[in-house]
Design an enzyme around this catalytic site. Structure first.
Site, PDB file in Angstrom:
ATOM      1  N   SER A 130      39.221 -24.462  17.243  1.00  0.00           N
ATOM      2  CA  SER A 130      37.926 -24.000  18.040  1.00  0.00           C
ATOM      3  C   SER A 130      37.372 -22.947  17.087  1.00  0.00           C
ATOM      4  CB  SER A 130      38.592 -22.799  19.205  1.00  0.00           C
ATOM      5  OG  SER A 130      39.291 -23.473  20.039  1.00  0.00           O
ATOM      6  N   GLU A 176      32.427 -18.256  27.590  1.00  0.00           N
ATOM      7  CA  GLU A 176      33.378 -19.225  27.263  1.00  0.00           C
ATOM      8  C   GLU A 176      34.384 -19.346  28.477  1.00  0.00           C
ATOM      9  OE1 GLU A 176      37.186 -20.017  24.048  1.00  0.00           O
ATOM     10  OE2 GLU A 176      36.287 -18.084  24.421  1.00  0.00           O
TER      11      GLU A 176
END
Length: 559
Positions: free
Chosen positions: A113, A319
């Site tokens: 990520s 997110e």
């Protein structure tokens, strides 16, 4: 209303009135011509960019969401015609795919990520687990930082921790994603982020917060409830929350009521000590109106409300981070709930932006997690059925394999606790050395609508010597690991792997398969919504580095 919509209205007006007078006809024709001229001016710049990242949300995960929404017998989308917010974006905007591995000839095949978010944020190649650095380790300005330099407002929203890899990559620069205490310092001191809403209070609090009465009183004076300041991950005495308020002008919020009441243009909201509550817990508390944490949707709406007041525009990253966490655990029921929570936030953005021409919305993922899919099997073969169709020629309908019942979708939604909850029920301290199949079956059956026997669950607690022992490693220094019989090299997170084994125990009943406990290199979906002159360039196979570059050009010009 967009130029395209205005054109349609004008033409419809003419048709409805049958253009029944020469004067009316001339007026409508003139209006159509004006709108055509407006439409011909291609919009290639926007005032605002909203980037939404479903962490771990590959095409497979989107498929789970869409199958549930459209075909679950009791889908919560029935009143909306089975239509998700993601599907609205896809229908009204552009769809593409994006590769996401560390970019370039010296990169690697699979991304984490931190690297992926850095590549989206900077438009530059980065390396595994780096934050805001290029592949050579150089600090690179992000789209958020460049937007701030241009006088735009900026924001970061996540349901994980504000210092977690994805949000951190847009506003910090560190050699490794694990340096969350340093990331927190950067986020506060840089003054680059106007709105930060997430969890992760533990790296903003002094090391001795749990025993320092004076520090606790200071936190109470700020309005922080005890569950936010219960534990610190800092090694020093700095209280970054106090610094944020007193030295940098941030308002603070610690629960949904405080978030709703917050005023001003700078806001720091930390709603959990570590990650925020999982989406199954959110679904439960929403039903009885007992939620104290804000939802991802509520945080999104608050961020939009504050940032949109800036006349120069804004950049906002949102997110849905726990899609990835559920994927790592191979927990399909939990993952479905996380996708639903993320889609709620997408819906909030869609409603805010649908009639605007000044905003680009990008929804994508940093990578796919888990190599998830529904699959047909030799378990529980279907019985023969008699069909009335004239093509059956007297034969019964009986497929060779079990292709999965749609009722599975409702049963996945009915899961009432994550695999972590099941593990806690077996042993809260996660000492599974002497656990039994019956204990695991009881735990699984308490929270899952899919049931298992003690025999089926017996493999969940089995352990073996760690063949990949590495002294001092964060995960591989354990002498023993849960025993995985296939692809075990791809299950790396120590005792958490017992959760993956729960997924294996449930797999045949759910018609689900998982290939890994980590990430895959699968291309991920890209939804682009906004002016066609901007969005058309996303309808292709591309790389995250290119997405970062395209967003910067659209928001900032040649940057």
């Amino acid at each position: 209303m967009t130029h395209k919509s205005l054109l349609a209205v004008a033409i419809s007006s003419c048709l409805l009135t049958a253009c029944n007078s020469d004067t009316k006809t001339v007026e409508v024709v003139k209006e159509v011509e004006v709108i055509k001229e407006m439409s011909a001016i291609e919009v290639t710049q926007v005032k605002n960019v909203i980037l939404m990242i479903g962490d771990g949300m590959g095409a497979q995960q989107v498929g789970l969401l869409e199958e549930y929404a459209r075909r679950a017998p009791n889908s919560i989308y029935k009143s909306q015609g089975g239509k998700t917010a993601l599907s609205k974006l896809g229908e009204m905007g552009q769809l593409g795919l994006s590769l996401n591995a560390p970019y370039g000839d010296n990169g690697s095949l699979v991304v984490d990520s931190a690297c992926s978010a850095t590549q989206l944020a900077t438009g530059k190649a980065s390396g595994s687990e780096m934050i805001g650095l290029d592949s050579d380790g150089n600090i690179v300005a992000t789209i958020l930082e460049k937007a701030k330099e241009k006088g735009k407002a900026t924001g970061l929203v996540s349901d994980t921790r504000i210092t977690h890899a994805t949000p951190a990559a847009f506003a910090a620069h560190q050699p490794h994603r694990s340096l969350e205490a340093q990331i927190a310092e950067e986020l506060i001191a840089s003054n680059n982020v106007d709105v930060m809403l997430s969890g992760g209070a533990r790296v903003f609090l002094p090391a001795d917060i749990s025993s320092n009465t004076q520090a606790q009183q200071a936190m109470q004076a700020l309005g922080a409830p005890a569950n936010v300041y219960k534990k610190s991950k800092r090694s020093d005495g700095r209280n970054l929350l106090l610094e944020a308020k007193e030295q940098h002008g941030y308002s603070l919020a610690f629960d949904n009521k405080q978030l709703s009441a917050a005023q001003g243009t700078k806001l720091l909201g930390l709603f959990a000590n570590s990650g925020m509550s999982d989406a199954i817990a959110y679904t439960a508390c929403r039903k009885d109106n007992s939620c104290t944490e804000p939802s991802l949707r509520e945080m999104t709406l608050k961020a939009l409300d504050i940032l949109s007041k800036d006349e120069d525009g804004f950049f906002l990253m949102i997110e849905g981070g726990q899609i990835d966490w559920a994927g790592h655990l191979n927990d399909t029921g939990w993952m479905l709930h996380e996708l639903l929570r993320f889609d709620e936030a997408v819906d909030a953005v869609y409603e805010w932006v649908k009639n605007r021409e000044d905003t680009l919305v990008i929804v994508t993922a940093d990578h796919e997690t888990g190599s998830f899919g529904f699959s047909y099997s030799r378990n529980n073969l279907p019985e023969a059925q008699s069909l009335s169709g004239d093509g059956m020629q007297g034969r019964d309908y009986q497929p060779n394999f079990n292709f999965g019942a749609l009722s599975h979708l409702d049963k996945l939604y009915a899961q009432s606790g994550t695999f972590y909850k099941m593990m806690d029920r077996v042993d809260a301290s996660w000492n599974f050395d002497n656990s039994t199949g019956q204990q695991w079956a009881d735990a699984i059956n308490e929270y899952s609508a899919f049931k298992v026997t003690a025999e089926q669950a017996s493999a969940v607690g089995v352990r073996e010597n760690n063949d990949y022992y590495v002294a001092g490693h964060n995960y591989l220094s354990a002498a023993q690991f849960p025993k995985v019989n296939d692809f075990k090299e791809f299950y790396v997170y120590g005792d958490e792997t017992h959760g993956n084994l729960i997924g294996r125990a449930l797999a045949k009943e759910q018609n689900t398969v998982w290939g890994t406990g980590t990430h895959t290199a699968a291309p991920v979906p890209v939804y682009a919504f906004g002016p066609y002159g901007v969005t058309k360039q996303f309808s292709m196979m591309q790389h995250h580095v290119e997405i970062g570059q395209k967003m910067m050009t659209a928001l900032l010009g040649d940057n």
